[in-house]
Scaffold this motif. Structure first.
Motif, PDB file in Angstrom:
ATOM      1  N   TYR A 204       7.675  -3.113  29.400  1.00  0.00           N
ATOM      2  CA  TYR A 204       7.661  -1.989  28.440  1.00  0.00           C
ATOM      3  C   TYR A 204       6.302  -3.153  27.367  1.00  0.00           C
ATOM      4  CZ  TYR A 204      11.175   1.130  30.155  1.00  0.00           C
ATOM      5  OH  TYR A 204      11.707   2.639  30.796  1.00  0.00           O
ATOM      6  N   ALA A 205       5.559  -2.595  27.066  1.00  0.00           N
ATOM      7  CA  ALA A 205       4.885  -2.861  25.366  1.00  0.00           C
ATOM      8  C   ALA A 205       5.254  -1.998  24.556  1.00  0.00           C
ATOM      9  CB  ALA A 205       3.696  -2.918  26.091  1.00  0.00           C
ATOM     10  N   PHE A 206       5.385  -2.373  23.244  1.00  0.00           N
ATOM     11  CA  PHE A 206       5.349  -1.770  22.065  1.00  0.00           C
ATOM     12  C   PHE A 206       4.277  -2.216  21.116  1.00  0.00           C
ATOM     13  CE2 PHE A 206       9.525  -2.754  24.188  1.00  0.00           C
ATOM     14  CZ  PHE A 206       9.775  -0.849  24.009  1.00  0.00           C
ATOM     15  N   ARG A 207       4.499  -1.208  20.097  1.00  0.00           N
ATOM     16  CA  ARG A 207       3.269  -0.933  19.163  1.00  0.00           C
ATOM     17  C   ARG A 207       4.069  -0.557  18.110  1.00  0.00           C
ATOM     18  NH1 ARG A 207      -2.077   1.524  20.921  1.00  0.00           N
ATOM     19  NH2 ARG A 207      -1.577   3.765  20.987  1.00  0.00           N
ATOM     20  N   ILE A 208       3.618  -0.540  16.518  1.00  0.00           N
ATOM     21  CA  ILE A 208       4.297   0.785  15.821  1.00  0.00           C
ATOM     22  C   ILE A 208       3.248   0.769  15.050  1.00  0.00           C
ATOM     23  CG2 ILE A 208       5.557   0.005  13.701  1.00  0.00           C
ATOM     24  CD1 ILE A 208       6.755  -2.107  15.160  1.00  0.00           C
ATOM     25  N   THR A 209       3.172   2.061  14.154  1.00  0.00           N
ATOM     26  CA  THR A 209       1.724   2.006  12.868  1.00  0.00           C
ATOM     27  C   THR A 209       2.239   2.439  12.194  1.00  0.00           C
ATOM     28  OG1 THR A 209       1.247   2.857  15.347  1.00  0.00           O
ATOM     29  CG2 THR A 209      -0.095   3.469  13.319  1.00  0.00           C
ATOM     30  N   ALA A 210       1.844   2.527  10.886  1.00  0.00           N
ATOM     31  CA  ALA A 210       2.166   2.858   9.199  1.00  0.00           C
ATOM     32  C   ALA A 210       1.340   4.150   8.841  1.00  0.00           C
ATOM     33  CB  ALA A 210       1.771   1.774   8.582  1.00  0.00           C
ATOM     34  N   VAL A 211       1.825   4.931   9.195  1.00  0.00           N
ATOM     35  CA  VAL A 211       1.421   6.500   7.918  1.00  0.00           C
ATOM     36  C   VAL A 211       1.712   6.976   6.249  1.00  0.00           C
ATOM     37  CG1 VAL A 211       1.736   7.467  10.226  1.00  0.00           C
ATOM     38  CG2 VAL A 211       3.846   8.103   8.492  1.00  0.00           C
ATOM     39  N   ASN A 212       1.486   7.086   5.930  1.00  0.00           N
ATOM     40  CA  ASN A 212       0.791   8.007   4.796  1.00  0.00           C
ATOM     41  C   ASN A 212       1.244   9.460   4.321  1.00  0.00           C
ATOM     42  OD1 ASN A 212      -1.667   8.780   4.207  1.00  0.00           O
ATOM     43  ND2 ASN A 212      -2.021   6.666   2.869  1.00  0.00           N
ATOM     44  N   GLN A 213       0.948  10.385   3.074  1.00  0.00           N
ATOM     45  CA  GLN A 213       1.538  12.065   3.449  1.00  0.00           C
ATOM     46  C   GLN A 213      -0.256  12.427   3.756  1.00  0.00           C
ATOM     47  OE1 GLN A 213       0.190   9.764   0.711  1.00  0.00           O
ATOM     48  NE2 GLN A 213       2.351   9.864  -0.669  1.00  0.00           N
ATOM     49  N   ARG A 214      -1.498  11.522   4.875  1.00  0.00           N
ATOM     50  CA  ARG A 214      -2.350  12.467   5.446  1.00  0.00           C
ATOM     51  C   ARG A 214      -2.905  11.590   5.978  1.00  0.00           C
ATOM     52  NH1 ARG A 214      -1.570  18.102   5.443  1.00  0.00           N
ATOM     53  NH2 ARG A 214      -1.191  18.404   3.314  1.00  0.00           N
ATOM     54  N   THR A 215      -2.673   9.893   6.180  1.00  0.00           N
ATOM     55  CA  THR A 215      -3.615   9.339   6.816  1.00  0.00           C
ATOM     56  C   THR A 215      -2.305   8.523   7.728  1.00  0.00           C
ATOM     57  OG1 THR A 215      -5.382   8.946   4.504  1.00  0.00           O
ATOM     58  CG2 THR A 215      -5.370   7.642   6.538  1.00  0.00           C
ATOM     59  N   ILE A 216      -2.954   8.161   8.971  1.00  0.00           N
ATOM     60  CA  ILE A 216      -1.973   7.213   9.407  1.00  0.00           C
ATOM     61  C   ILE A 216      -2.846   6.267  10.081  1.00  0.00           C
ATOM     62  CG2 ILE A 216      -1.899   7.034  12.566  1.00  0.00           C
ATOM     63  CD1 ILE A 216      -1.232  10.027  12.538  1.00  0.00           C
ATOM     64  N   GLY A 217      -2.004   4.386   9.676  1.00  0.00           N
ATOM     65  CA  GLY A 217      -3.097   3.474   9.696  1.00  0.00           C
ATOM     66  C   GLY A 217      -2.910   2.833  11.647  1.00  0.00           C
ATOM     67  N   TYR A 218      -4.091   1.456  11.259  1.00  0.00           N
ATOM     68  CA  TYR A 218      -4.172   0.835  12.567  1.00  0.00           C
ATOM     69  C   TYR A 218      -2.693   0.661  13.105  1.00  0.00           C
ATOM     70  CZ  TYR A 218      -9.079   1.227  10.523  1.00  0.00           C
ATOM     71  OH  TYR A 218     -10.518   1.741  11.085  1.00  0.00           O
TER      72      TYR A 218
ATOM     73  N   GLY B 234       0.710  -1.032   0.058  1.00  0.00           N
ATOM     74  CA  GLY B 234      -0.088  -0.382   0.287  1.00  0.00           C
ATOM     75  C   GLY B 234       1.145   0.767   0.153  1.00  0.00           C
ATOM     76  N   ASP B 235       0.091   2.523  -0.330  1.00  0.00           N
ATOM     77  CA  ASP B 235       0.632   3.706  -0.258  1.00  0.00           C
ATOM     78  C   ASP B 235       1.551   4.088   1.035  1.00  0.00           C
ATOM     79  OD1 ASP B 235       2.349   5.815  -0.525  1.00  0.00           O
ATOM     80  OD2 ASP B 235       0.087   7.497  -0.882  1.00  0.00           O
ATOM     81  N   ILE B 236       2.749   4.157   1.988  1.00  0.00           N
ATOM     82  CA  ILE B 236       2.755   4.337   3.203  1.00  0.00           C
ATOM     83  C   ILE B 236       4.294   5.521   2.629  1.00  0.00           C
ATOM     84  CG2 ILE B 236       4.495   2.710   4.706  1.00  0.00           C
ATOM     85  CD1 ILE B 236       3.806   0.731   4.089  1.00  0.00           C
ATOM     86  N   THR B 237       4.655   6.222   3.646  1.00  0.00           N
ATOM     87  CA  THR B 237       5.529   7.337   3.988  1.00  0.00           C
ATOM     88  C   THR B 237       6.478   7.149   4.825  1.00  0.00           C
ATOM     89  OG1 THR B 237       4.647   8.472   4.808  1.00  0.00           O
ATOM     90  CG2 THR B 237       3.993   8.602   2.310  1.00  0.00           C
ATOM     91  N   GLY B 238       6.358   5.917   5.618  1.00  0.00           N
ATOM     92  CA  GLY B 238       6.920   6.078   7.450  1.00  0.00           C
ATOM     93  C   GLY B 238       6.009   4.561   8.141  1.00  0.00           C
ATOM     94  N   PHE B 239       7.208   5.139   9.333  1.00  0.00           N
ATOM     95  CA  PHE B 239       6.223   4.518  10.554  1.00  0.00           C
ATOM     96  C   PHE B 239       6.661   5.182  11.570  1.00  0.00           C
ATOM     97  CE2 PHE B 239       7.788   1.033   7.046  1.00  0.00           C
ATOM     98  CZ  PHE B 239       6.904   0.443   7.585  1.00  0.00           C
ATOM     99  N   PHE B 240       5.929   4.959  12.587  1.00  0.00           N
ATOM    100  CA  PHE B 240       6.308   5.152  14.035  1.00  0.00           C
ATOM    101  C   PHE B 240       6.085   4.355  15.290  1.00  0.00           C
ATOM    102  CE2 PHE B 240       2.019   6.991  13.819  1.00  0.00           C
ATOM    103  CZ  PHE B 240       1.630   6.295  15.256  1.00  0.00           C
ATOM    104  N   ILE B 241       7.262   4.321  16.460  1.00  0.00           N
ATOM    105  CA  ILE B 241       6.741   3.392  17.329  1.00  0.00           C
ATOM    106  C   ILE B 241       6.521   3.988  18.735  1.00  0.00           C
ATOM    107  CG2 ILE B 241       8.174   1.314  18.484  1.00  0.00           C
ATOM    108  CD1 ILE B 241       9.928   1.763  15.762  1.00  0.00           C
ATOM    109  N   GLU B 242       5.847   3.432  19.686  1.00  0.00           N
ATOM    110  CA  GLU B 242       5.611   3.410  20.248  1.00  0.00           C
ATOM    111  C   GLU B 242       5.542   3.021  21.396  1.00  0.00           C
ATOM    112  OE1 GLU B 242       1.332   6.636  19.708  1.00  0.00           O
ATOM    113  OE2 GLU B 242       1.153   4.178  19.336  1.00  0.00           O
TER     114      GLU B 242
END
Length: 815
Positions: free
Chosen positions: A673-687, A631-639
């Motif tokens: 600790y617990a961790f989760r990862i989320t994908a993002v594109n230009q304007r939308t944040i994934g689940y 899919g259209d992905i521009t990056g990730f962020f980790i929480e």
């Protein structure tokens, strides 16, 4: 005379003969004595040299006789033992005898040294003694001092006599006197040259006025006196009147009216004259220059200048006649006017005013006649028969000027063709049709007509503007502008066709993803007169103007197009119908453009494939993940979430779209600790991905087992080597054990150790060990053991018991 001056019987001869007799010299006949006379001049306080022959005599004596006396006195003598100065030498200056000669050098010469110097010289020659008498007449000169000037009268009247004296304190005569004069301009001339200090000028003139000074000169030097001013009184002479500007007539002088006339009166006088001006016997001005600004014809009359010398109380007077003439103003005026309904040319020339009237004539002569007249003249020239750029000149002459005045005019056709244009007033209230055919001389005539030939409005020269009230009825209709010039037979035309605006767009439906900028385009294809501006309306039917430009909309416009940029589109606000509108004086148009704002697609889901602590210190976690679909992905962020505080915190952002693993550092080793990862594109944040906690790393026992095996092998090897060495050294006490191990004495299998450096043996490799389940601490793997020297064969030809034994044991320990 010489005998009287020198006193030879009583002094000189006796003085000279005595030394000669003492030396037994033979004295020649006195008639053979040589006499020489010279004269020389010296200057007071300067130096002088008195000669006594060219060679040094054997005996000499200098004597001195003052002027007016007969006494000769000795100054210096030399009898062969060097010169001896006498007391008299001190009175004659700084006197010295020049070395290797009998000549005298006198410095700082006093006036008392003037007189007769006598040098009596005796030369011893092969022929016998010879006498020489040198008589030197010394004259002491005195330089002239600075002279001074005395005048009997420093301000004499012209024609009187003046005594002038050049006084002098010191100076040896004869003295020559020169009188010099310096004028006011600095010119230096010689007036008189004489031998007398007193001079009488019997008739002094004005030319003697100036600086006087006297120059005194003698044989030694010359000196000038200070200047003294001689001021000769004279005048006034007959005045001279200069008129400017200069113009002479039979009656005197003339001037042009309204010019500035200056009358300058000059009469030579000392002191300067006082001037008084009279006009027709009435005093009008005091001073040398009478200036009349903007002189008028009523100023004609007699002008007299009276010059006065107030010191001598004398006067003189002169009169002139001034006549004021007034020519026509300026220069002739030329023009060409249209005539006979713009079919012919009227040549007009005028030069009004003046006395007498000016004479005018045209060149070249038109129609073969003599086109001459006064004041103004007009002649008709056929238009179509006249070539373009023809030049006509009008010449004017007047009695006040020797040079004729002229003016020229050129007739020429306007360049190009008539130009038509249309424009509207503000708010398109009126329609203005403009027609121009600029240039040319005379100007062209223009008028408007409808396409059917009906005259519209009035005719005008050069340009014509027809004003119509705005109406849609004019759309598609044509208007014709006619232009007529005398140099052409037929009139020229230009046509205007009025049209309502027509709008076009590149895309009537424009779609864009939400959050992006989008540009709507509107193109103006047809319109006349020109549209003032293209107007935009947004989806709320609100007009877009420049005040909104820095915020939501950006407007870009040119003459034939306009662009509207909607910034950062929002699906709930910016979607809908936009309108582009344009209006001119004969109609209007608008077109809609539909803007569809689409939401950006959701990024694909992310799942964590592996998460574990990087070490048992529990300060860093290594995370790996996978995306479930493309899919259209521009990056990730980790929480991350601290389980004690259930709040999610973004710890890593801005990861590239191709990243699939990351190391998270800086963790608390005692935290959970617990961790989760989320994908993002230009304007939308994934689940977000599923939540996972890191596990501790597993234990590995293989390195520890391998280390233990290697250590055991090293210990066994060292023990075996020590046993071998002990048996070799005690082979006599334990022969059987020695033979059992090494064989018999002469056996080839016997092995003796000579040099431990001959060969080295590497450490034995360790074995592998397995680890069971459960938590096992990490054991560091031991490093390889040191190199152990291996015994080399020993020669067997040595007698028993004499074999050399050399054993080296090297032990290396590694921590």
């Amino acid at each position: 005379m010489v005998r009287r001056l020198l006193g030879l019987p009583s002094f000189s001869l006796g003085l000279l003969l005595l030394p000669l007799l003492l030396h037994g010299l033979e004295i020649l006949d006195p008639g053979q004595v040589v006499y020489k006379e010279t004269r020389t001049n010296g200057v007071v306080d300067k130096g002088v040299i008195l000669e006594c022959g060219t060679t040094l005599p054997d005996v000499y004596i200098w004597g001195f006789t003052r002027l007016g006396t007969d006494t000769i006195r000795a100054v210096v003598y030399n009898f062969g033992k060097g010169p001896k100065l006498q007391q008299l030498a001190k009175d004659l200056g700084d006197l010295n005898v020049i070395s290797n000669s009998a000549s005298l050098s006198i410095q700082k010469l006093p006036l008392a040294a003037e007189g007769l110097f006598t040098c009596q010289a005796l030369y011893d020659t092969p022929e016998g003694a010879r006498f020489h008498y040198y008589y030197v007449y010394l004259r002491v000169l005195v330089p002239v001092s600075k002279p001074y000037v005395l005048l009997s009268d420093t301000a004499p009247v012209e024609g009187a006599s003046v005594w002038m004296r050049c006084g002098l304190e010191n100076g040896t005569g004869p003295v020559n006197y020169i009188w010099e004069q310096e004028s006011r301009s600095g010119l230096l001339t010689t007036l008189i040259e004489t031998n007398h200090s007193l001079v009488n000028v019997t008739w002094v003139t004005r030319n003697h006025t100036g600086w006087l000074r006297c120059l005194a000169r003698n044989e030694v030097n010359q000196q000038r006196s200070d200047r003294i001013w001689l001021d000769v009184i004279y005048g006034p002479d007959l005045p001279q009147i200069d008129v400017s500007p200069y113009s002479v007539t039979e009656r005197g002088y003339s001037a042009l009216e309204k010019e500035t006339v200056s009358l300058m009166c000059q009469a030579s006088s000392n002191p300067a004259s006082q001037y008084v001006w009279f006009y027709n016997n009435s005093q009008v001005y005091t001073g040398p220059q009478l200036t009349i600004t903007k002189i008028l014809r009523m100023h004609t009359g007699n002008y007299a200048c009276l010059a006065q010398n107030t010191y001598l109380n004398t006067r003189s007077k002169k009169s002139i006649t001034l006549t004021v003439y007034y020519p026509p103003d300026g220069a002739p005026y030329c023009s060409i006017l249209p005539a006979n309904n713009y079919n012919d040319l009227a040549l007009f020339c005028s030069w009004e005013g003046g006395y007498p009237a000016a004479t005018l004539n045209w060149s070249p002569y038109t129609q073969g006649g003599n086109n001459q007249g006064t004041n103004n003249i007009t002649w008709i020239q056929p238009g179509p028969e006249t070539t373009n750029n023809s030049v006509f000149t009008c010449y004017g002459s007047h009695i006040t000027s020797k040079v004729s005045q002229s003016c020229s005019t050129k007739t020429w056709l306007p360049y190009g063709e008539p130009q038509c244009s249309a424009y509207a007033t503000r708010n398109n209230e009126y329609l203005m049709l403009s027609c121009s055919w600029e240039g040319g001389f005379p100007l062209a005539l223009l008028w408007w007509a409808s396409s059917s030939g009906d005259i519209q409005g009035t005719s005008e020269e050069n340009s014509n503007i027809l004003i119509l009230r705005s109406s849609a009825d004019y759309s598609g209709k044509a208007f014709v502008c006619h232009a007529k010039h005398p140099l052409i037979k037929e009139s020229k035309t230009c046509v205007l066709k009025l049209e309502a605006p027509v709008l076009m767009t590149q895309r009537s439906v424009v779609s864009v993803y939400e959050g992006s900028d989008v540009q709507l385009t509107c193109i103006l294809s047809k319109n006349y007169p020109a549209v003032a501006e293209i107007t935009w309306f947004n989806n709320m039917k609100q007009r877009v103007d420049e005040s909104d430009t820095p915020k939501k909309y950006i407007l870009q416009q040119a003459a034939a197009w306009s662009n509207l940029t909607v910034r950062e589109t929002d699906g709930s606000v910016d979607g809908g119908q936009y309108w582009c509108s344009a209006t001119n004086a004969v109609g209007g148009a608008e077109i809609p453009i539909l803007l569809v704002v689409m939401r950006n697609p959701m990024p694909p889901n992310v799942s964590i494939s592996k998460i574990a602590y990087s070490s048992r210190r529990r300060t860093a976690v290594s995370v790996e993940w996978l995306i479930q679909t493309d899919g259209d992905i521009t990056g990730f962020f980790i929480e991350q979430q601290n389980l004690q505080l259930p709040l999610w915190q973004k710890v890593v952002s801005g990861l590239e779209s191709n990243t699939r693993s990351h190391l998270i550092t800086g963790l608390d080793p005692f935290g959970k600790y617990a961790f989760r990862i989320t994908a993002v594109n230009q304007r939308t944040i994934g689940y977000p991905s599923g939540i996972k906690s890191p596990a501790l790393p597993g234990l590995n026992a293989v390195p520890a087992v391998i280390g233990a095996a290697i250590g055991g092998m090293l210990v066994a090897a060292i023990a075996t080597i020590l046993l071998f060495m002990y048996v070799v050294r005690n082979r006599n006490n334990m022969p059987r054990l020695h033979d059992l191990i090494f064989g018999r004495q002469n056996s080839q299998s016997r092995e003796n150790i000579n040099d431990p450096e001959d060969e080295f043996v590497g450490a034995a490799e360790g074995g592998e060990g397995g680890g069971g389940g459960g938590d096992i601490e990490e054991i560091p793997t031991p490093s390889p053991g040191p190199s152990i020297p291996r015994p080399s064969p020993t020669p067997t030809n040595l007698p028993p018991g004499d074999e050399p034994v050399n054993v080296t044991i090297t032990v290396m320990a590694s921590s």
